[in-house]
Every structure is written in C-alpha cells, then in structure tokens.
Design a protein around this motif. Structure first.
Motif, PDB file in Angstrom:
ATOM      1  N   ILE A  50       2.482  -7.434   3.212  1.00  0.00           N
ATOM      2  CA  ILE A  50       1.610  -7.666   2.059  1.00  0.00           C
ATOM      3  C   ILE A  50       1.926  -6.664   0.956  1.00  0.00           C
ATOM      4  O   ILE A  50       2.057  -7.024  -0.210  1.00  0.00           O
ATOM      5  N   ALA A  51       2.088  -5.397   1.336  1.00  0.00           N
ATOM      6  CA  ALA A  51       2.358  -4.365   0.335  1.00  0.00           C
ATOM      7  C   ALA A  51       3.697  -4.597  -0.351  1.00  0.00           C
ATOM      8  O   ALA A  51       3.816  -4.421  -1.555  1.00  0.00           O
ATOM      9  N   ARG A  52       4.696  -4.996   0.417  1.00  0.00           N
ATOM     10  CA  ARG A  52       6.030  -5.195  -0.150  1.00  0.00           C
ATOM     11  C   ARG A  52       6.112  -6.433  -1.028  1.00  0.00           C
ATOM     12  O   ARG A  52       6.936  -6.516  -1.913  1.00  0.00           O
ATOM     13  N   SER A  53       5.259  -7.432  -0.772  1.00  0.00           N
ATOM     14  CA  SER A  53       5.365  -8.684  -1.522  1.00  0.00           C
ATOM     15  C   SER A  53       5.042  -8.490  -2.997  1.00  0.00           C
ATOM     16  O   SER A  53       5.576  -9.191  -3.836  1.00  0.00           O
ATOM     17  N   GLY A  54       4.180  -7.534  -3.313  1.00  0.00           N
ATOM     18  CA  GLY A  54       3.843  -7.249  -4.705  1.00  0.00           C
ATOM     19  C   GLY A  54       2.975  -8.327  -5.331  1.00  0.00           C
ATOM     20  O   GLY A  54       2.935  -9.461  -4.887  1.00  0.00           O
ATOM     21  N   SER A  55       2.281  -7.977  -6.387  1.00  0.00           N
ATOM     22  CA  SER A  55       1.339  -8.894  -7.013  1.00  0.00           C
ATOM     23  C   SER A  55       2.030 -10.093  -7.650  1.00  0.00           C
ATOM     24  O   SER A  55       1.507 -11.199  -7.634  1.00  0.00           O
ATOM     25  N   ASP A 100      -6.801   2.131   1.031  1.00  0.00           N
ATOM     26  CA  ASP A 100      -6.534   2.873   2.264  1.00  0.00           C
ATOM     27  C   ASP A 100      -7.017   2.019   3.426  1.00  0.00           C
ATOM     28  O   ASP A 100      -8.101   1.437   3.360  1.00  0.00           O
ATOM     29  N   VAL A 101      -6.234   1.967   4.478  1.00  0.00           N
ATOM     30  CA  VAL A 101      -6.671   1.316   5.714  1.00  0.00           C
ATOM     31  C   VAL A 101      -6.604   2.376   6.801  1.00  0.00           C
ATOM     32  O   VAL A 101      -5.526   2.831   7.166  1.00  0.00           O
ATOM     33  N   ARG A 102      -7.777   2.799   7.255  1.00  0.00           N
ATOM     34  CA  ARG A 102      -7.876   3.811   8.305  1.00  0.00           C
ATOM     35  C   ARG A 102      -8.121   3.074   9.613  1.00  0.00           C
ATOM     36  O   ARG A 102      -8.969   2.193   9.674  1.00  0.00           O
ATOM     37  N   SER A 103      -7.407   3.454  10.653  1.00  0.00           N
ATOM     38  CA  SER A 103      -7.587   2.733  11.903  1.00  0.00           C
ATOM     39  C   SER A 103      -7.410   3.621  13.109  1.00  0.00           C
ATOM     40  O   SER A 103      -6.620   4.563  13.103  1.00  0.00           O
ATOM     41  N   LYS A 104      -8.162   3.303  14.132  1.00  0.00           N
ATOM     42  CA  LYS A 104      -8.028   3.952  15.428  1.00  0.00           C
ATOM     43  C   LYS A 104      -7.917   2.833  16.445  1.00  0.00           C
ATOM     44  O   LYS A 104      -8.854   2.044  16.633  1.00  0.00           O
ATOM     45  N   SER A 105      -6.762   2.732  17.059  1.00  0.00           N
ATOM     46  CA  SER A 105      -6.486   1.650  17.992  1.00  0.00           C
ATOM     47  C   SER A 105      -7.217   1.852  19.310  1.00  0.00           C
ATOM     48  O   SER A 105      -7.372   2.979  19.784  1.00  0.00           O
ATOM     49  N   ALA A 106      -7.628   0.742  19.907  1.00  0.00           N
ATOM     50  CA  ALA A 106      -8.220   0.795  21.239  1.00  0.00           C
ATOM     51  C   ALA A 106      -7.140   1.070  22.266  1.00  0.00           C
ATOM     52  O   ALA A 106      -7.429   1.396  23.410  1.00  0.00           O
ATOM     53  N   ILE A 128      -5.032   6.850  12.205  1.00  0.00           N
ATOM     54  CA  ILE A 128      -3.983   6.859  11.194  1.00  0.00           C
ATOM     55  C   ILE A 128      -4.495   6.187   9.924  1.00  0.00           C
ATOM     56  O   ILE A 128      -5.504   5.469   9.949  1.00  0.00           O
ATOM     57  N   VAL A 129      -3.791   6.426   8.822  1.00  0.00           N
ATOM     58  CA  VAL A 129      -4.171   5.814   7.550  1.00  0.00           C
ATOM     59  C   VAL A 129      -2.934   5.221   6.886  1.00  0.00           C
ATOM     60  O   VAL A 129      -1.878   5.838   6.826  1.00  0.00           O
ATOM     61  N   TRP A 130      -3.092   3.980   6.437  1.00  0.00           N
ATOM     62  CA  TRP A 130      -2.078   3.247   5.664  1.00  0.00           C
ATOM     63  C   TRP A 130      -2.566   3.301   4.233  1.00  0.00           C
ATOM     64  O   TRP A 130      -3.738   3.014   3.962  1.00  0.00           O
ATOM     65  N   GLU A 131      -1.708   3.693   3.300  1.00  0.00           N
ATOM     66  CA  GLU A 131      -2.110   3.823   1.898  1.00  0.00           C
ATOM     67  C   GLU A 131      -1.114   3.104   1.003  1.00  0.00           C
ATOM     68  O   GLU A 131       0.094   3.191   1.225  1.00  0.00           O
ATOM     69  N   THR A 135       2.105  -1.436  -5.351  1.00  0.00           N
ATOM     70  CA  THR A 135       3.327  -1.496  -6.162  1.00  0.00           C
ATOM     71  C   THR A 135       4.559  -1.840  -5.334  1.00  0.00           C
ATOM     72  O   THR A 135       5.670  -1.752  -5.818  1.00  0.00           O
ATOM     73  N   GLY A 136       4.353  -2.205  -4.076  1.00  0.00           N
ATOM     74  CA  GLY A 136       5.474  -2.565  -3.216  1.00  0.00           C
ATOM     75  C   GLY A 136       5.843  -1.485  -2.224  1.00  0.00           C
ATOM     76  O   GLY A 136       6.736  -1.661  -1.418  1.00  0.00           O
ATOM     77  N   LYS A 137       5.164  -0.348  -2.266  1.00  0.00           N
ATOM     78  CA  LYS A 137       5.414   0.745  -1.333  1.00  0.00           C
ATOM     79  C   LYS A 137       4.125   1.102  -0.622  1.00  0.00           C
ATOM     80  O   LYS A 137       3.030   0.854  -1.142  1.00  0.00           O
ATOM     81  N   TYR A 138       4.262   1.691   0.565  1.00  0.00           N
ATOM     82  CA  TYR A 138       3.096   2.162   1.297  1.00  0.00           C
ATOM     83  C   TYR A 138       3.493   3.342   2.166  1.00  0.00           C
ATOM     84  O   TYR A 138       4.674   3.605   2.371  1.00  0.00           O
ATOM     85  N   SER A 139       2.500   4.057   2.651  1.00  0.00           N
ATOM     86  CA  SER A 139       2.760   5.153   3.582  1.00  0.00           C
ATOM     87  C   SER A 139       1.784   5.040   4.735  1.00  0.00           C
ATOM     88  O   SER A 139       0.683   4.501   4.592  1.00  0.00           O
ATOM     89  N   ILE A 140       2.201   5.531   5.890  1.00  0.00           N
ATOM     90  CA  ILE A 140       1.334   5.618   7.065  1.00  0.00           C
ATOM     91  C   ILE A 140       1.418   7.046   7.559  1.00  0.00           C
ATOM     92  O   ILE A 140       2.513   7.582   7.744  1.00  0.00           O
ATOM     93  N   SER A 141       0.263   7.674   7.737  1.00  0.00           N
ATOM     94  CA  SER A 141       0.243   9.065   8.181  1.00  0.00           C
ATOM     95  C   SER A 141      -0.979   9.302   9.059  1.00  0.00           C
ATOM     96  O   SER A 141      -1.910   8.491   9.070  1.00  0.00           O
ATOM     97  N   PRO A 142      -0.989  10.439   9.779  1.00  0.00           N
ATOM     98  CA  PRO A 142      -2.186  10.763  10.563  1.00  0.00           C
ATOM     99  C   PRO A 142      -3.381  10.932   9.624  1.00  0.00           C
ATOM    100  O   PRO A 142      -3.229  11.464   8.521  1.00  0.00           O
ATOM    101  N   LEU A 143      -4.533  10.471  10.054  1.00  0.00           N
ATOM    102  CA  LEU A 143      -5.746  10.618   9.252  1.00  0.00           C
ATOM    103  C   LEU A 143      -6.223  12.061   9.346  1.00  0.00           C
ATOM    104  O   LEU A 143      -6.206  12.660  10.419  1.00  0.00           O
TER     105      LEU A 143
END
Length: 183
Positions: A50-55, A100-106, A128-131, A135-143
């Motif tokens: 979704i992030a890469r597809s761009g508006s 931001d998408v913050r998630s904790k997996s089961a 973790i958090v996806w941000e 604009t076509g880019k995203y990052s995933i890092s520890p929350l």
C-alpha cells in the motif's frame, strides 16, 4: 455467563474489541484493536504494498474502476477495489501527514499449542511500529518502550493541520453516532 474455550494464564484472554481515541494536542486519531497483531514480515507484506503504490496509482485505479462501471452498479465482490484490504487503510493518507501502525503480534502457535517466536527473528513480545507519510516509502522499527502497545494493532493518523477538528472527541463521537450502527 460461561467462559470461552481454553486460554491460559498468560494474559491473552483480552476481549476482542476496537477502540477509537482522539488527542487534540497531538492532532491524532488512534484506532486500536485487540486482535492478533502483526509481525514485521506481516507488516511488510500487508502494509508495504500500500505504501509503495502511492496516491497517484491508488487514484488511477479508482478512476479505472469508475470508468469500467459506467452503469453505476458497483460489485463489491468483483474485481473492483471496494471491500478489499487496504482501501480503508489507504484513505488514512488522504487525511493525514503521517500514519503509524503499532503492533504486537500474538506470535505463531506451534503444533503443541505453545507460543513460538515470530518469523523474522523478533520475539512475539516485541512491539513494532510501521511509519509512512504516503510518499512511497515506509520504515519498520521497534516501538519506543514508553509507548504502550498490548497484543493487537493501533493505527495512528497524524491529521493534516486543516483537519484538526477531527481530533476533537465530541466531533468524532457525533460522526460515529450519525454514520455507524455498530458503536
């Protein structure tokens, strides 16, 4: 009132629910569920596309579907984009400077019923958090440890300044009551 089946003493007996919170000072709306959450790999495959597809690509697909449907009869179960994962999520970028998408997996459940680690080397207990700014880019890092994220997922919309009224709790409450039979 009976109990459910199974479950352990590990705090996973949280009722499944969705919460909507507003923060006027931060100009955000946060939608949180208590579902199974996502691992890093799941975030990359589910949200990365979704992030890469761009508006522009998103809007072009919307226009193509509209043009192909001159009859005005939209089939939500056909090949169109209505009802597909990502359409509602993507609309968040239309009202936000950042999502931001913050998630904790089961975590993964192994054959013996015990919880294993999540694919990608991360422990199931690591939030973790996806941000992305859309604009076509995203990052995933520890929350950050000072941000609480229980099992499940939180979508944080950092609203555009001109849409600040939607970070007001009473405004959101009024809209939800008007347009939703499920609240």
């Amino acid at each position: 009132g009976g109990g459910g089946g199974g479950g352990g003493d590990d705090g996973d007996d949280v009722p499944l629910e969705i919460r909507i919170e507003t923060d006027e000072a931060a100009n955000t709306i946060t939608i949180t569920d208590t579902g199974i959450g996502m691992s890093r790999d799941e975030m990359m495959s589910n949200l990365g596309t979704i992030a890469r597809s761009g508006s522009k690509a998103f809007m072009q697909e919307m226009q193509m579907k509209k043009d192909a449907n001159n009859s005005g009869d939209v089939d939500p179960f056909g090949n169109g984009i209505i009802g597909k994962f990502g359409v509602g999520f993507y609309s968040g970028f239309m009202v936000s400077d950042k999502v931001d998408v913050r998630s904790k997996s089961a975590g993964k459940i192994s054959d013996d019923g015990s919880k294993g680690s999540v694919a990608g080397g991360a422990d199931a207990d690591d939030a973790i958090v996806w941000e992305s700014t859309g604009t076509g880019k995203y990052s995933i890092s520890p929350l950050s440890p000072d941000i609480r994220q229980d099992r499940g997922t939180s979508v944080v919309l950092h609203l555009k300044p001109e849409l600040a009224q939607y970070s007001d709790e009473s405004t959101v409450e009024r809209i939800l009551k008007k347009y939703s039979n499920f609240v």
